[in-house]
Motif scaffolding. Structure first.
Motif, PDB file in Angstrom:
ATOM      1  N   MET A   1      -2.806   3.082  43.427  1.00 40.37           N
ATOM      2  CA  MET A   1      -1.746   2.326  44.103  1.00 40.37           C
ATOM      3  C   MET A   1      -0.414   3.031  43.929  1.00 40.37           C
ATOM      4  O   MET A   1      -0.089   3.521  42.845  1.00 40.37           O
ATOM      5  N   ASN A   2       0.372   3.131  44.976  1.00 41.14           N
ATOM      6  CA  ASN A   2       1.688   3.757  44.893  1.00 41.14           C
ATOM      7  C   ASN A   2       2.604   2.906  44.046  1.00 41.14           C
ATOM      8  O   ASN A   2       2.847   1.738  44.331  1.00 41.14           O
ATOM      9  N   ALA A   3       3.177   3.511  42.961  1.00 39.99           N
ATOM     10  CA  ALA A   3       4.028   2.747  42.044  1.00 39.99           C
ATOM     11  C   ALA A   3       5.239   2.188  42.753  1.00 39.99           C
ATOM     12  O   ALA A   3       5.744   1.124  42.417  1.00 39.99           O
ATOM     13  N   ARG A   4       5.713   2.894  43.814  1.00 44.87           N
ATOM     14  CA  ARG A   4       6.903   2.416  44.512  1.00 44.87           C
ATOM     15  C   ARG A   4       6.618   1.137  45.287  1.00 44.87           C
ATOM     16  O   ARG A   4       7.529   0.379  45.604  1.00 44.87           O
ATOM     17  N   ALA A   5       5.354   0.918  45.644  1.00 46.67           N
ATOM     18  CA  ALA A   5       5.010  -0.258  46.422  1.00 46.67           C
ATOM     19  C   ALA A   5       4.593  -1.428  45.544  1.00 46.67           C
ATOM     20  O   ALA A   5       4.349  -2.511  46.043  1.00 46.67           O
ATOM     21  N   ALA A   6       4.486  -1.217  44.245  1.00 46.34           N
ATOM     22  CA  ALA A   6       4.007  -2.258  43.359  1.00 46.34           C
ATOM     23  C   ALA A   6       5.019  -3.387  43.247  1.00 46.34           C
ATOM     24  O   ALA A   6       6.233  -3.165  43.285  1.00 46.34           O
ATOM     25  N   VAL A  44      12.899  13.157  32.659  1.00 46.83           N
ATOM     26  CA  VAL A  44      13.370  11.926  33.297  1.00 46.83           C
ATOM     27  C   VAL A  44      13.444  10.818  32.251  1.00 46.83           C
ATOM     28  O   VAL A  44      12.494  10.597  31.499  1.00 46.83           O
ATOM     29  N   ALA A  45      14.573  10.126  32.212  1.00 43.94           N
ATOM     30  CA  ALA A  45      14.766   8.983  31.321  1.00 43.94           C
ATOM     31  C   ALA A  45      14.982   7.735  32.159  1.00 43.94           C
ATOM     32  O   ALA A  45      15.671   7.784  33.187  1.00 43.94           O
ATOM     33  N   VAL A  46      14.417   6.631  31.722  1.00 42.31           N
ATOM     34  CA  VAL A  46      14.556   5.349  32.420  1.00 42.31           C
ATOM     35  C   VAL A  46      15.391   4.405  31.572  1.00 42.31           C
ATOM     36  O   VAL A  46      15.109   4.199  30.386  1.00 42.31           O
ATOM     37  N   ASP A  47      16.437   3.847  32.175  1.00 37.92           N
ATOM     38  CA  ASP A  47      17.198   2.767  31.548  1.00 37.92           C
ATOM     39  C   ASP A  47      16.661   1.474  32.156  1.00 37.92           C
ATOM     40  O   ASP A  47      17.047   1.075  33.258  1.00 37.92           O
ATOM     41  N   LEU A  48      15.753   0.830  31.438  1.00 34.30           N
ATOM     42  CA  LEU A  48      15.032  -0.332  31.957  1.00 34.30           C
ATOM     43  C   LEU A  48      15.818  -1.609  31.687  1.00 34.30           C
ATOM     44  O   LEU A  48      16.145  -1.913  30.541  1.00 34.30           O
ATOM     45  N   GLY A  49      16.127  -2.349  32.759  1.00 31.87           N
ATOM     46  CA  GLY A  49      16.872  -3.597  32.611  1.00 31.87           C
ATOM     47  C   GLY A  49      18.309  -3.365  32.202  1.00 31.87           C
ATOM     48  O   GLY A  49      18.796  -3.967  31.258  1.00 31.87           O
ATOM     49  N   GLU A 107       6.649  10.030  38.694  1.00 31.43           N
ATOM     50  CA  GLU A 107       6.410  10.801  37.489  1.00 31.43           C
ATOM     51  C   GLU A 107       6.349   9.898  36.261  1.00 31.43           C
ATOM     52  O   GLU A 107       6.751   8.743  36.302  1.00 31.43           O
ATOM     53  N   ARG A 108       5.828  10.455  35.168  1.00 31.05           N
ATOM     54  CA  ARG A 108       5.788   9.716  33.908  1.00 31.05           C
ATOM     55  C   ARG A 108       6.987  10.163  33.077  1.00 31.05           C
ATOM     56  O   ARG A 108       7.126  11.345  32.750  1.00 31.05           O
ATOM     57  N   PRO A 109       7.886   9.258  32.741  1.00 29.40           N
ATOM     58  CA  PRO A 109       9.152   9.641  32.116  1.00 29.40           C
ATOM     59  C   PRO A 109       9.009  10.133  30.688  1.00 29.40           C
ATOM     60  O   PRO A 109       8.078   9.762  29.964  1.00 29.40           O
ATOM     61  N   SER A 110       9.964  10.966  30.301  1.00 25.77           N
ATOM     62  CA  SER A 110      10.041  11.457  28.927  1.00 25.77           C
ATOM     63  C   SER A 110      10.683  10.429  27.999  1.00 25.77           C
ATOM     64  O   SER A 110      10.563  10.544  26.777  1.00 25.77           O
ATOM     65  N   LEU A 111      11.371   9.451  28.579  1.00 24.53           N
ATOM     66  CA  LEU A 111      12.050   8.423  27.790  1.00 24.53           C
ATOM     67  C   LEU A 111      12.136   7.147  28.598  1.00 24.53           C
ATOM     68  O   LEU A 111      12.465   7.182  29.791  1.00 24.53           O
ATOM     69  N   ALA A 135       1.926   3.354  28.368  1.00 24.19           N
ATOM     70  CA  ALA A 135       0.997   4.018  29.282  1.00 24.19           C
ATOM     71  C   ALA A 135       1.723   4.782  30.380  1.00 24.19           C
ATOM     72  O   ALA A 135       1.135   5.675  31.009  1.00 24.19           O
ATOM     73  N   ARG A 136       2.974   4.449  30.617  1.00 20.12           N
ATOM     74  CA  ARG A 136       3.762   5.144  31.644  1.00 20.12           C
ATOM     75  C   ARG A 136       4.490   6.365  31.096  1.00 20.12           C
ATOM     76  O   ARG A 136       5.046   7.151  31.856  1.00 20.12           O
ATOM     77  N   LEU A 137       4.518   6.525  29.769  1.00 17.86           N
ATOM     78  CA  LEU A 137       5.226   7.658  29.179  1.00 17.86           C
ATOM     79  C   LEU A 137       4.514   8.972  29.468  1.00 17.86           C
ATOM     80  O   LEU A 137       3.290   9.015  29.625  1.00 17.86           O
ATOM     81  N   ALA A 138       5.293  10.061  29.467  1.00 21.80           N
ATOM     82  CA  ALA A 138       4.692  11.394  29.539  1.00 21.80           C
ATOM     83  C   ALA A 138       3.720  11.551  28.378  1.00 21.80           C
ATOM     84  O   ALA A 138       4.017  11.161  27.241  1.00 21.80           O
ATOM     85  N   PRO A 139       2.539  12.100  28.629  1.00 21.28           N
ATOM     86  CA  PRO A 139       1.520  12.174  27.581  1.00 21.28           C
ATOM     87  C   PRO A 139       1.824  13.243  26.542  1.00 21.28           C
ATOM     88  O   PRO A 139       2.560  14.190  26.795  1.00 21.28           O
ATOM     89  N   ALA A 140       1.216  13.080  25.373  1.00 17.59           N
ATOM     90  CA  ALA A 140       1.273  14.119  24.358  1.00 17.59           C
ATOM     91  C   ALA A 140       0.413  15.296  24.808  1.00 17.59           C
ATOM     92  O   ALA A 140      -0.489  15.158  25.629  1.00 17.59           O
ATOM     93  N   GLY A 141       0.717  16.467  24.275  1.00 19.97           N
ATOM     94  CA  GLY A 141      -0.041  17.653  24.622  1.00 19.97           C
ATOM     95  C   GLY A 141       0.311  18.787  23.690  1.00 19.97           C
ATOM     96  O   GLY A 141       0.913  18.571  22.622  1.00 19.97           O
TER      97      GLY A 141
END
Length: 269
Positions: A1-6, A44-49, A107-111, A135-141
């Motif tokens: 599912m497209n995250a933008r349409a969720a 990419v960093a997200v300022d949520l709320g 993308e999956r954000p770094s923060l 689960a949305r964070l950039a994965p470890a590697g």
């Protein structure tokens, strides 16, 4: 599912915000997570709320770029009117999007920073929210621990904060941060504990024991007060570290901070 349409997940917060309210959290993120942001291909960093005004997102971009010049910030708000009001503040590296805990980015954000967002939720709801965000964070590697979720609470003008840092694997640390001149004793920070800990500050719970020991170390360090509150704090934290897994050092203690491993403070049960 497209995250933008969720459909956005979550509920509208009160939206209370002030310039510089999150400066302590931002500086800690830049200092402790800056290397991960620099290594990311697209940090990419997200300022949520972010609330009724976009100040915290604007400031987050400025502070992150001192550590990671390529960093971008996306402010995410579940209230579409707040998104519309923030749009005029967009600039290079700063965008605003309508959404919630689903994090409406390709993308999956770094923060992900979620400050003063979860206090209005029930404690029983917290695990699911954390799991969704992690689960949305950039994965470890190879060479990276992955993205970071910083979730916590502060007072209205940013003098007192407590936040939890989580990676893709879950909670890592708890940080207590304060303007030292505003503090009578470390347990004053109890009123700013995040939702995961605020109801656990009772006898028998680790966070209660930690704050009790911190107050005792603070009292024992009273002779250092003649050199200033900073020196008293450093001495108290040094004593505290003899019995608690403090993971930072004097450079952070001087900022009025102390960070402890999550597993030492995690609720029983």
């Amino acid at each position: 599912m497209n995250a933008r349409a969720a459909k956005p997940v979550g509920t509208v917060t009160r939206g209370t915000t002030n310039p510089n309210r999150l400066r302590r959290m931002d500086r800690w993120i830049a200092a402790t997570h800056g290397a991960e942001l620099r290594r990311a291909d697209d940090p990419v960093a997200v300022d949520l709320g972010y609330g009724a005004a976009p100040w915290t997102a604007v400031e987050l971009l400025q502070r992150l770029r001192t550590a990671a010049p390529r960093a971008r910030v996306v402010g995410v708000e579940i209230d579409p009117a707040r998104v519309a009001a923030a749009k005029p503040y967009e600039r290079d590296g700063l965008r605003f999007r309508h959404g919630g805990f689903e994090i409406p980015l390709p993308e999956r954000p770094s923060l992900i920073r979620a400050a003063n967002v979860l206090r209005q939720y029930e404690e029983a709801e917290l695990a699911a929210v954390w799991a969704r965000l992690c689960a949305r964070l950039a994965p470890a590697g190879a060479g990276t621990r992955g993205g970071l979720l910083v979730e916590g609470t502060c007072d209205e003008i940013g003098r007192r904060h407590v936040w939890i840092a989580l990676g893709p694997e879950g909670p890592r640390t708890v940080t207590f941060a304060t303007r030292l001149g505003s503090l009578d004793r470390p347990s004053d920070l109890a009123e700013r504990l995040p939702k995961a800990l605020i109801h656990r500050n009772v006898p028998g719970e680790p966070v209660h024991a930690f704050l009790h020991d911190f107050d005792r170390a603070w009292a024992s360090a009273a002779p250092y007060a003649s050199y200033g509150a900073r020196q008293r704090w450093i001495r108290a934290v040094r004593d505290l570290a003899a019995n608690w897994p403090v993971v930072d050092g004097v450079a952070r203690w001087r900022q009025g901070e102390v960070t402890v491993r999550w597993d030492a403070l995690a609720p029983r049960a």
